[in-house]
Design a protein around this motif. Structure first.
Motif, PDB file in Angstrom:
ATOM      1  N   GLY A 199      -6.928 -48.015 -19.629  1.00  0.00           N
ATOM      2  CA  GLY A 199      -6.862 -49.321 -20.280  1.00  0.00           C
ATOM      3  C   GLY A 199      -8.216 -49.920 -20.599  1.00  0.00           C
ATOM      4  O   GLY A 199      -8.344 -51.142 -20.726  1.00  0.00           O
ATOM      5  N   ILE A 200      -9.233 -49.069 -20.745  1.00  0.00           N
ATOM      6  CA  ILE A 200     -10.575 -49.538 -21.075  1.00  0.00           C
ATOM      7  C   ILE A 200     -10.674 -49.708 -22.585  1.00  0.00           C
ATOM      8  O   ILE A 200     -10.502 -48.755 -23.332  1.00  0.00           O
ATOM      9  N   LYS A 201     -10.960 -50.904 -23.023  1.00  0.00           N
ATOM     10  CA  LYS A 201     -11.006 -51.192 -24.453  1.00  0.00           C
ATOM     11  C   LYS A 201     -12.421 -50.965 -25.008  1.00  0.00           C
ATOM     12  O   LYS A 201     -13.411 -51.377 -24.393  1.00  0.00           O
ATOM     13  N   GLU A 243     -14.677 -32.017 -23.989  1.00  0.00           N
ATOM     14  CA  GLU A 243     -14.990 -33.201 -23.188  1.00  0.00           C
ATOM     15  C   GLU A 243     -14.767 -34.510 -23.933  1.00  0.00           C
ATOM     16  O   GLU A 243     -14.330 -35.494 -23.331  1.00  0.00           O
ATOM     17  N   VAL A 244     -15.046 -34.558 -25.234  1.00  0.00           N
ATOM     18  CA  VAL A 244     -14.851 -35.808 -25.969  1.00  0.00           C
ATOM     19  C   VAL A 244     -13.383 -36.249 -25.925  1.00  0.00           C
ATOM     20  O   VAL A 244     -13.077 -37.382 -25.542  1.00  0.00           O
ATOM     21  N   PRO A 245     -12.412 -35.398 -26.298  1.00  0.00           N
ATOM     22  CA  PRO A 245     -11.015 -35.834 -26.201  1.00  0.00           C
ATOM     23  C   PRO A 245     -10.528 -36.024 -24.765  1.00  0.00           C
ATOM     24  O   PRO A 245      -9.662 -36.862 -24.503  1.00  0.00           O
ATOM     25  N   LYS A 246     -11.077 -35.250 -23.831  1.00  0.00           N
ATOM     26  CA  LYS A 246     -10.696 -35.423 -22.420  1.00  0.00           C
ATOM     27  C   LYS A 246     -11.002 -36.842 -21.954  1.00  0.00           C
ATOM     28  O   LYS A 246     -10.138 -37.521 -21.385  1.00  0.00           O
ATOM     29  N   TRP A 247     -12.228 -37.314 -22.196  1.00  0.00           N
ATOM     30  CA  TRP A 247     -12.600 -38.645 -21.738  1.00  0.00           C
ATOM     31  C   TRP A 247     -11.965 -39.724 -22.591  1.00  0.00           C
ATOM     32  O   TRP A 247     -11.696 -40.830 -22.102  1.00  0.00           O
ATOM     33  N   ARG A 248     -11.661 -39.427 -23.859  1.00  0.00           N
ATOM     34  CA  ARG A 248     -10.913 -40.388 -24.674  1.00  0.00           C
ATOM     35  C   ARG A 248      -9.547 -40.654 -24.039  1.00  0.00           C
ATOM     36  O   ARG A 248      -9.087 -41.802 -23.964  1.00  0.00           O
ATOM     37  N   ASP A 249      -8.922 -39.597 -23.548  1.00  0.00           N
ATOM     38  CA  ASP A 249      -7.606 -39.728 -22.914  1.00  0.00           C
ATOM     39  C   ASP A 249      -7.705 -40.522 -21.615  1.00  0.00           C
ATOM     40  O   ASP A 249      -6.874 -41.397 -21.345  1.00  0.00           O
ATOM     41  N   VAL A 250      -8.704 -40.222 -20.788  1.00  0.00           N
ATOM     42  CA  VAL A 250      -8.885 -40.950 -19.525  1.00  0.00           C
ATOM     43  C   VAL A 250      -9.149 -42.422 -19.793  1.00  0.00           C
ATOM     44  O   VAL A 250      -8.559 -43.307 -19.161  1.00  0.00           O
ATOM     45  N   ILE A 251     -10.017 -42.719 -20.741  1.00  0.00           N
ATOM     46  CA  ILE A 251     -10.364 -44.107 -21.068  1.00  0.00           C
ATOM     47  C   ILE A 251      -9.140 -44.864 -21.575  1.00  0.00           C
ATOM     48  O   ILE A 251      -8.908 -46.018 -21.211  1.00  0.00           O
ATOM     49  N   ALA A 252      -8.333 -44.209 -22.406  1.00  0.00           N
ATOM     50  CA  ALA A 252      -7.112 -44.867 -22.911  1.00  0.00           C
ATOM     51  C   ALA A 252      -6.122 -45.118 -21.784  1.00  0.00           C
ATOM     52  O   ALA A 252      -5.546 -46.218 -21.690  1.00  0.00           O
ATOM     53  N   LYS A 253      -5.914 -44.139 -20.916  1.00  0.00           N
ATOM     54  CA  LYS A 253      -4.965 -44.314 -19.814  1.00  0.00           C
ATOM     55  C   LYS A 253      -5.435 -45.359 -18.822  1.00  0.00           C
ATOM     56  O   LYS A 253      -4.623 -46.033 -18.180  1.00  0.00           O
ATOM     57  N   LEU A 260     -15.948 -45.308 -25.773  1.00  0.00           N
ATOM     58  CA  LEU A 260     -16.265 -46.580 -25.128  1.00  0.00           C
ATOM     59  C   LEU A 260     -16.702 -47.643 -26.120  1.00  0.00           C
ATOM     60  O   LEU A 260     -16.621 -48.834 -25.835  1.00  0.00           O
ATOM     61  N   PHE A 261     -17.179 -47.198 -27.280  1.00  0.00           N
ATOM     62  CA  PHE A 261     -17.699 -48.128 -28.273  1.00  0.00           C
ATOM     63  C   PHE A 261     -16.893 -48.015 -29.566  1.00  0.00           C
ATOM     64  O   PHE A 261     -16.531 -46.912 -29.985  1.00  0.00           O
ATOM     65  N   ALA A 262     -16.641 -49.167 -30.181  1.00  0.00           N
ATOM     66  CA  ALA A 262     -15.892 -49.166 -31.435  1.00  0.00           C
ATOM     67  C   ALA A 262     -16.691 -48.523 -32.554  1.00  0.00           C
ATOM     68  O   ALA A 262     -16.129 -47.943 -33.483  1.00  0.00           O
TER      69      ALA A 262
END
Length: 336
Positions: A332-334, A320-330, A116-118
């Motif tokens: 479109g959350i920048k 969980e880290v890559p799981k939510w990375r994938d959800v966030i990317a799909k 969620l954060f850069a």
């Protein structure tokens, strides 16, 4: 038919391979016993909570702190260091002395914030020694009875028939309820507008007032209104049905394999903490969390106790880290 494409990894698969805030004060001290002359702990243990007092993570930390104070030969205090969606307190512990006296109790923010954060002040894989997961609470998909929707299938049908008509309230952007809703949209192939609020209570109030037609919130916030009939629960996002809502199915039961999106609480030490101290903390934490009184107290606060120790928590984080990375990317959350 449910969309089973790219299902998130299951919690079961991960683990098979391996008023309670005493006051609104920043500090609380549990126990008055003096440390033993030798051996850990010899002085006060400080548990950092990266959120404000009286919230779910704070409640969990204070239950744990009280129990550990009774089980260890020393004092345990809880210190709140809120800010930056938990990043401030998490980063503080990541860079604390790794001697077992500065520890962290945090929420699922730990596994979602890296996406969620850069930039964040910790590495979720390298900067901490996992002690144990403490407990989980499911998120609930709830709607107004006036909507006339009685199941997830009917919700998806309505959303597909009338695109852009539906909206949902959440406790805020980036929270696990928000991300649970985004995962719901992904597996259902639907669009539902997100309306973020400043917490779970305002989100539920928006649903009750008719500002939104649905909401996604952690179980403790939604449960009273579901039980009163003011709102209707369509599904829970946990691994099992919640005992107090035996008629509300899980997403897994509805055919969405591996759809688990809980709000979890974790216990960590800084990465270079001596392994024997980590193991002692894990053993004592698991011991006290299995006490019937503690189990009941956490259940009353909407948590199911989960105690899989360092290896179980490590494997959970790795998935969980890559799981939510994938959800966030799909979704479109920048990153911000």
């Amino acid at each position: 038919m449910p969309n089973h494409k790219n299902p998130p990894p299951s919690r079961r698969q991960i683990l098979k391979t391996a008023g309670l805030a005493a006051s609104a004060a920043t500090f609380s001290t549990f126990g008055t016993k003096r440390a033993a002359a030798t051996g850990y702990p010899e002085r006060t243990i400080k548990i950092i909570v990266p959120f404000a007092p009286a919230g779910p993570t704070d409640v969990m930390a204070r239950i744990l702190g009280q129990s550990l104070a009774d089980a260890l030969p020393g004092n345990v205090i809880v210190e709140n260091r809120p800010g930056a969606s938990g990043n401030l307190g998490i980063g503080y512990v990541a860079h604390a002395e790794a001697d077992g006296y500065t520890l962290l109790v945090t929420s699922s923010a730990y596994v979602v914030n890296p996406s969620l954060f850069a930039k964040i002040p910790y590495n979720p894989f390298r900067d901490f020694a996992p002690i144990t997961e403490l407990g989980t609470t499911p998120n609930m998909i709830v709607v107004s009875p006036k909507l006339g929707v009685n199941s997830i299938a009917e919700l998806f049908a309505r959303a597909k028939a009338k695109p852009d008509e539906l909206n949902y309230a959440s406790p805020g952007a980036g929270t696990t309820p928000h991300l649970s809703a985004e995962l719901l949209k992904i597996v259902g192939g639907v669009e539902i507008t997100h309306v973020p609020f400043s917490g779970a209570a305002p989100a539920i109030q928006a649903l009750l007032a008719g500002t939104t037609q649905m909401a996604v919130a952690a179980l403790p916030a939604a449960l009273p209104c579901v039980q009163s009939g003011e709102i209707k629960a369509l599904t829970g996002t946990g691994e099992h049905r919640w005992p107090d809502l035996p008629d509300v199915p899980t997403m897994i039961e509805l055919g969405y394999r591996d759809f688990i999106a809980e709000t979890a609480q974790f216990f960590f030490a800084p990465a270079k903490t001596p392994p024997d101290i980590v193991q002692k903390l894990a053993a004592k934490s698991i011991e006290v969390l299995k006490q019937p009184a503690v189990v009941a107290k956490l259940r009353d606060n909407g948590y199911e106790v989960v105690t899989h120790g360092p290896d179980g928590l490590r494997k959970y984080i790795e998935t969980e880290v890559p799981k939510w990375r994938d959800v966030i990317a799909k979704a479109g959350i920048k990153p911000v």
